[in-house]
Scaffold this motif. Structure first.
Motif, PDB file in Angstrom:
ATOM      1  N   LEU A   1       0.804  -1.215   0.000  1.00  0.00           N
ATOM      2  CA  LEU A   1       0.000   0.000   0.000  1.00  0.00           C
ATOM      3  C   LEU A   1       0.844   1.276   0.000  1.00  0.00           C
ATOM      4  O   LEU A   1       0.523   2.242  -0.693  1.00  0.00           O
ATOM      5  CB  LEU A   1      -0.933   0.009   1.220  1.00  0.00           C
ATOM      6  N   LYS A   2       1.914   1.284   0.792  1.00  0.00           N
ATOM      7  CA  LYS A   2       2.662   2.513   1.009  1.00  0.00           C
ATOM      8  C   LYS A   2       4.139   2.436   0.614  1.00  0.00           C
ATOM      9  O   LYS A   2       4.823   3.463   0.624  1.00  0.00           O
ATOM     10  CB  LYS A   2       2.579   2.905   2.498  1.00  0.00           C
TER      11      LYS A   2
ATOM     12  N   GLN B   1       5.453   4.705  -2.370  1.00  0.00           N
ATOM     13  CA  GLN B   1       5.432   6.127  -2.040  1.00  0.00           C
ATOM     14  C   GLN B   1       6.541   6.497  -1.065  1.00  0.00           C
ATOM     15  O   GLN B   1       7.278   7.464  -1.287  1.00  0.00           O
ATOM     16  CB  GLN B   1       4.078   6.489  -1.432  1.00  0.00           C
ATOM     17  N   ILE B   2       6.685   5.723   0.017  1.00  0.00           N
ATOM     18  CA  ILE B   2       7.692   6.037   1.037  1.00  0.00           C
ATOM     19  C   ILE B   2       9.099   5.920   0.470  1.00  0.00           C
ATOM     20  O   ILE B   2       9.950   6.787   0.675  1.00  0.00           O
ATOM     21  CB  ILE B   2       7.525   5.113   2.254  1.00  0.00           C
TER      22      ILE B   2
END
Length: 232
Positions: free
Chosen positions: A20-21, A24-25
């Motif tokens: 999910l992340k 992006q991170i």
């Protein structure tokens, strides 16, 4: 049994979080580390504690079809990343030697050929603050790699310090130990083989094999290199 269950649940939780992340991170963190635009096609969790990154591109420095990251100590919110092993599959790496900075990673952007508008001192300070802050952040974050492996890579090297030397190595297979970015005065051991495809003095087609150590930050090196021309 309970430890096994907890381990499975932890991996599932990390897998979902990365799915999910993770992209992006990681993109945001690498933007800060390299102070360059970074794009990533996909990020996946690899058992037990690793990442697979597809189509990584760091503008002007590095492009790789696949990167496998085996994490060391997790410090996502600290000022460094510790990586126990880093595998690059078919990467293209850019290096440059300059008179002012020595050997640096990536291309050095040319200054823009335009006239800057006249601004007051207050406006100049305001305009420069975000960039200065970003550069300071990039300098304060360090990637520490215990083991680096490159498979079927390419290196483009140019020397603009005293002469316009252009050198390209292809089919690079390399193992290196103890590397940091940005570079620090650290001894890095290495073992490699590659084929020269672009070089002066009719060296194209030459196979190069080498091993030893280097300390780029301190400009020290001790290596043994074997060169075999195209005719053997």
């Amino acid at each position: 049994l309970w430890l096994f269950f907890v381990g499975i649940m932890t991996f599932v939780g990390l897998y979902v979080f990365v799915d999910l992340k993770g992209k992006q991170i990681l993109t945001e963190r690498l933007n800060v580390v390299f102070d360059r635009p970074v794009t990533i096609e996909n990020v996946r969790m690899v058992f037990p504690l690793g990442l697979r990154i597809d189509d990584l591109n760091v503008e002007g420095i590095l492009a790789a079809k696949e990167v496998r990251v085996h994490l060391g100590i997790l410090n996502f919110f600290e000022k460094y990343f510790h990586i126990s092993q880093l595998d690059f599959i078919q990467p293209m790496i850019v290096m440059q030697k300059t008179k002012e900075k020595g050997i640096v990673w990536g291309e050095i952007p040319s200054p823009p050929n335009r006239i800057e508008p006249i601004t007051s001192p207050g406006d100049q300070q305001q305009n420069q603050s975000p960039q200065t802050t970003q550069n300071q952040k990039g300098e304060n974050i360090t990637i520490i790699v215990d083991n680096l492996i490159i498979k079927d890579g390419e290196i483009k090297f140019s020397d603009s310090s005293s002469r316009n030397l252009q050198l390209t190595l292809e089919g690079l297979n390399l193992k290196a130990f103890d590397i940091t970015f940005p570079m620090e005065p650290l001894v890095t051991r290495f073992d490699f083989t590659a084929t020269v495809t672009k070089a002066p003095m009719n060296l194209s087609g030459t196979v190069v094999q080498g091993n030893g150590w280097f300390n780029i930050a301190a400009r020290n090196m001790d290596a043994s290199v074997k060169v075999t021309d195209a005719q053997g």
